[in-house]
Design a protein around this motif. Structure first.
Motif, PDB file in Angstrom:
ATOM      1  N   VAL A  78      48.659-102.883  -7.318  1.00 59.25           N
ATOM      2  CA  VAL A  78      48.411-102.013  -8.066  1.00 59.25           C
ATOM      3  C   VAL A  78      46.987-101.685  -7.833  1.00 59.25           C
ATOM      4  N   GLN A  79      45.659-103.061  -7.863  1.00 64.31           N
ATOM      5  CA  GLN A  79      44.457-102.528  -7.897  1.00 64.31           C
ATOM      6  C   GLN A  79      44.092-102.875  -6.091  1.00 64.31           C
ATOM      7  N   LEU A  80      44.509-103.081  -5.287  1.00 70.23           N
ATOM      8  CA  LEU A  80      44.734-102.886  -3.737  1.00 70.23           C
ATOM      9  C   LEU A  80      44.652-101.352  -3.867  1.00 70.23           C
ATOM     10  N   LEU A  81      46.020-100.782  -4.162  1.00 70.44           N
ATOM     11  CA  LEU A  81      45.673 -99.014  -3.505  1.00 70.44           C
ATOM     12  C   LEU A  81      45.218 -98.895  -4.358  1.00 70.44           C
ATOM     13  N   ASN A  82      44.700 -98.475  -6.008  1.00 71.70           N
ATOM     14  CA  ASN A  82      43.417 -98.097  -6.635  1.00 71.70           C
ATOM     15  C   ASN A  82      42.279 -97.395  -6.402  1.00 71.70           C
ATOM     16  N   GLY A  83      41.903 -99.283  -5.087  1.00 68.75           N
ATOM     17  CA  GLY A  83      40.989 -99.429  -4.370  1.00 68.75           C
ATOM     18  C   GLY A  83      40.919 -98.183  -3.308  1.00 68.75           C
ATOM     19  N   GLU A 125      40.486 -94.690  -1.042  1.00 67.20           N
ATOM     20  CA  GLU A 125      40.227 -93.052  -1.459  1.00 67.20           C
ATOM     21  C   GLU A 125      41.910 -92.723  -1.575  1.00 67.20           C
ATOM     22  N   GLN A 126      42.608 -92.874  -0.905  1.00 67.90           N
ATOM     23  CA  GLN A 126      43.659 -92.225  -0.224  1.00 67.90           C
ATOM     24  C   GLN A 126      44.929 -92.398  -1.240  1.00 67.90           C
ATOM     25  N   PHE A 127      44.726 -93.204  -2.637  1.00 68.67           N
ATOM     26  CA  PHE A 127      46.236 -93.523  -2.651  1.00 68.67           C
ATOM     27  C   PHE A 127      45.765 -93.971  -4.251  1.00 68.67           C
ATOM     28  N   PHE A 128      46.915 -93.757  -4.842  1.00 67.36           N
ATOM     29  CA  PHE A 128      46.821 -94.041  -6.380  1.00 67.36           C
ATOM     30  C   PHE A 128      48.641 -94.442  -7.454  1.00 67.36           C
ATOM     31  N   THR A 129      48.354 -95.135  -7.755  1.00 64.73           N
ATOM     32  CA  THR A 129      49.766 -95.566  -8.266  1.00 64.73           C
ATOM     33  C   THR A 129      50.591 -94.779  -9.534  1.00 64.73           C
ATOM     34  N   THR A 130      50.742 -94.862  -9.896  1.00 64.08           N
ATOM     35  CA  THR A 130      51.008 -93.522 -11.165  1.00 64.08           C
ATOM     36  C   THR A 130      52.163 -93.787 -11.855  1.00 64.08           C
TER      37      THR A 130
END
Length: 258
Positions: free
Chosen positions: A34-39, A41-46
């Motif tokens: 989750v931290q890797l993805l939210n870090g 620019e092109q992704f965020f976890t919902t």
């Protein structure tokens, strides 16, 4: 509409919300992913769940427990022992069901190309029920999911219908599935790291062209026909339910060999 600016707004809004899950925080096994993805620019976890063994008590419609009318007797994200299940079953008044649910992760992506990268990573990591949806407002969602779940009824109207020996047998299977799930999570994290590093190098050398999502909406109303992919009603409905403010899913992509 500037989709890039809209994506940034969606991301800030989503990550700024309070965690309304039962636990109130990200599962430990999912934290790095989750931290890797939210870090990026092109992704965020919902939403996310690392996988769990649960015992539900509620009404049964066919083979599916109605979660909104059920009582959670037991929830664990680790290996489960028979004694815990037996104690929890004593509280059952309806139809108790033992379930193992593998990892579920929903990620909103800035462009379709970004979602396709994550989809490949998910498939390669063993999450072969993963899929992509594109909503009418341009929301691109990736759902990372697996197929190795377990769901077995144990009691009916409060009466235990199986032996303790059988419960012990089921827990061995559920715990094995939990262990396999953890291995896939680790594989997902390492594959994701590699893919993002590779994409960073590729983007620096060859900037990506912007995906025209409006074209996708117009040209690919029938995803099964347009891409030759298998789309199931259950998967399409589940992913659509995770996009409450963007009704009307226009594209759904699933792997060939689902």
């Amino acid at each position: 509409m500037d989709l890039s600016a809209e994506f940034k707004r969606w991301k800030a809004q989503c990550l700024g919300k309070a965690d309304l899950s039962r636990k109130g925080s990200v599962d430990e096994d999912m934290l790095e992913i989750v931290q890797l993805l939210n870090g990026q620019e092109q992704f965020f976890t919902t939403s996310s769940c690392a996988g769990r063994i649960i015992l539900l008590d509620g009404s049964v419609n066919g083979s599916e427990v109605q979660k909104q009318n059920c009582c959670w007797l037991l929830v664990t994200h680790k290996a489960c022992v028979k004694d815990d299940v037996i104690v929890a079953l004593k509280k059952a008044k309806g139809d108790a069901v033992l379930k193992f649910e593998p990892l579920v992760l929903h990620v909103q992506c800035r462009q379709l190309e970004d979602a396709q990268i994550l989809h490949s990573v998910a498939i390669d990591s063993g999450f072969r029920n993963s899929g992509i949806t594109v909503g009418k407002r341009g929301k691109i969602m990736l759902a990372v999911r697996s197929t190795h779940g377990l769901e077995v009824p144990l009691s009916h109207q409060g009466k235990l219908m199986v032996t303790e020996e059988y419960i012990n047998f089921l827990l061995k299977i559920a715990n094995q599935k939990m262990e396999e799930n953890k291995k896939r999570i680790e594989r997902l994290y390492h594959c994701l790291q590699h893919a993002l590093e590779k994409e960073t190098v590729s983007t620096t050398s060859h900037p990506k062209e912007k995906v025209n999502t409006s074209y996708i909406h117009k040209k690919k109303r029938n995803p099964a026909k347009a891409r030759g992919k298998r789309v199931t009603e259950e998967n399409d409905k589940e992913l659509e339910n995770n996009d409450h403010d963007d009704p009307g899913i226009s594209v759904t992509i699933f792997p060939e060999d689902y």
